[in-house]
Design an enzyme around this catalytic site. Structure first.
Site, PDB file in Angstrom:
ATOM      1  N   SER A   1       0.841  -1.195   0.000  1.00 26.24           N
ATOM      2  CA  SER A   1       0.000   0.000   0.000  1.00 26.24           C
ATOM      3  C   SER A   1       0.884   1.255   0.000  1.00 26.24           C
ATOM      4  O   SER A   1       1.716   1.434  -0.880  1.00 26.24           O
ATOM      5  CB  SER A   1      -0.957  -0.036   1.201  1.00 26.24           C
ATOM      6  OG  SER A   1      -1.970   0.941   1.075  1.00 26.24           O
TER       7      SER A   1
ATOM      8  N   HIS B   1      -4.555  -5.496  -1.748  1.00 25.82           N
ATOM      9  CA  HIS B   1      -5.380  -5.313  -0.559  1.00 25.82           C
ATOM     10  C   HIS B   1      -6.447  -6.398  -0.428  1.00 25.82           C
ATOM     11  O   HIS B   1      -7.645  -6.137  -0.502  1.00 25.82           O
ATOM     12  CB  HIS B   1      -6.050  -3.939  -0.598  1.00 25.82           C
ATOM     13  CG  HIS B   1      -5.118  -2.790  -0.409  1.00 25.82           C
ATOM     14  ND1 HIS B   1      -4.239  -2.391  -1.389  1.00 25.82           N
ATOM     15  CD2 HIS B   1      -4.925  -1.960   0.648  1.00 25.82           C
ATOM     16  CE1 HIS B   1      -3.550  -1.343  -0.944  1.00 25.82           C
ATOM     17  NE2 HIS B   1      -3.946  -1.067   0.284  1.00 25.82           N
TER      18      HIS B   1
ATOM     19  N   GLU C   1      -1.369  -2.734  -8.039  1.00 27.16           N
ATOM     20  CA  GLU C   1      -2.558  -3.003  -7.233  1.00 27.16           C
ATOM     21  C   GLU C   1      -3.112  -1.671  -6.748  1.00 27.16           C
ATOM     22  O   GLU C   1      -2.411  -0.658  -6.752  1.00 27.16           O
ATOM     23  CB  GLU C   1      -2.223  -3.931  -6.051  1.00 27.16           C
ATOM     24  CG  GLU C   1      -1.081  -3.456  -5.151  1.00 27.16           C
ATOM     25  CD  GLU C   1      -1.522  -2.642  -3.948  1.00 27.16           C
ATOM     26  OE1 GLU C   1      -2.741  -2.427  -3.762  1.00 27.16           O
ATOM     27  OE2 GLU C   1      -0.642  -2.191  -3.198  1.00 27.16           O
TER      28      GLU C   1
END
Length: 313
Positions: free
Chosen positions: A112, A283, A212
């Site tokens: 992230s 995630h 992502e």
């Protein structure tokens, strides 16, 4: 290229915990994550400032950088796990002394927002890092067996020619066929885009770009992918592996929108390189740990990413 590959973890090694982005609002999550690691036979040390708070940040920029430097200079620490992502690592990039990291190469795990830190470390130090589970998010409760197996296989086993990831049949799409080899580089799309035009953006040439994202409207995903395309990042890569784009749906269902598949298909056509979606990266509880900077092969036709060299030394 002189690449620094960290030593693999062994039972009894000391693992440090840092919080370089947003704060962990429930300290018990760090405690449970620590118990998880210690239950596997590792020792732990939590950063001095890991529980600090400064608005939406886990302490001041100086405090968070101090913990990064302290963990890398501590010769007893063999691996570093980030507690969570959120927001904040881009604020640290100009404050970090990358000479400290290069002189003390060791495992760093997170995803992230940690993408910015990982890619800056690759750009400045050529140190392999690991896009994988975070202590207070993924390792503080019911740990997903798939994610757990992938994490420890990557961090503890010096395998060569190992399958890293298989695309999920339900979400896999071959957007552009073919195979590609190169170093695995990428992570969270919005953090990657935030590095464009900065000295911390890695050279993507001949790399396998993995992506992502979470919580972005399709039009925002489209805009970021177009930004990568217009900046020449996609065309310079050897191939693209797309992971989870969690909750990336229109916030207003009544507003016309392109689907993610349509956006990815258009991006792949413009890129003209092997391009595959559906990998378990990002995630989701069922995530694979990706060694950032390790050479790999992407087979878009078969939906397979294979490591071409050990992920740890």
């Amino acid at each position: 290229m002189n690449v620094l590959v960290p030593q693999r973890l062994k039972k009894g090694d000391l693992i440090g915990v840092i919080c370089p982005a947003s704060p962990v609002h429930d300290p018990s999550r760090i405690e449970r994550g620590v118990r998880y690691l210690e239950g596997l036979g590792y020792r732990t040390t939590v950063g001095r400032n890991a529980l600090q708070r400064s608005g939406y940040l886990a302490g001041t920029d100086d405090e968070r950088v101090q913990d990064i430097h302290a963990m890398f200079t501590n010769r007893k620490v063999r691996g570093i796990f980030c507690a969570r992502g959120g927001y904040g690592t881009p604020r640290l990039l100009s404050r970090i002394d990358y000479r400290i990291i290069a002189r003390n190469p060791k495992i760093l795990v997170g995803y992230s927002d940690i993408t910015a830190l990982a890619l800056a470390i690759w750009r400045e130090c050529r140190l392999v890092t690991y896009h994988g589970p975070m202590l207070a998010v993924d390792l503080s409760g019911d740990v997903n067996p798939f994610a757990e197996e992938s994490l420890w296989r990557v961090l503890t086993s010096p395998e060569r020619h190992a399958t890293l990831a298989l695309a999920d049949e339900s979400t896999a799409r071959v957007m552009y066929p073919g195979t590609a080899t190169g170093r695995l580089l990428g992570g969270n799309l919005s953090l990657l885009v935030s590095l464009l035009g900065t000295p911390y953006m890695p050279d993507i040439r001949r790399g396998i770009l993995f992506l992502e994202e979470i919580g972005e409207d399709p039009y925002r995903v489209d805009r970021m992918l177009m930004h990568l395309g217009n900046a020449g990042i996609l065309s310079r890569s050897s191939g693209v592996a797309v992971g989870r784009f969690t909750d990336c749906l229109p916030r207003d269902a009544s507003t016309p929108s392109l689907s993610l598949d349509a956006i990815m298909a258009g991006t792949a056509e413009n890129t003209g390189k092997p391009f595959m979606t559906g990998f378990p990266i990002g995630h989701e509880k069922r995530m694979v740990t990706v060694p950032v900077g390790i050479r790999a092969r992407l087979d878009a036709d078969k939906g397979v990413i294979t490591l071409l060299e050990p992920a740890t030394a």
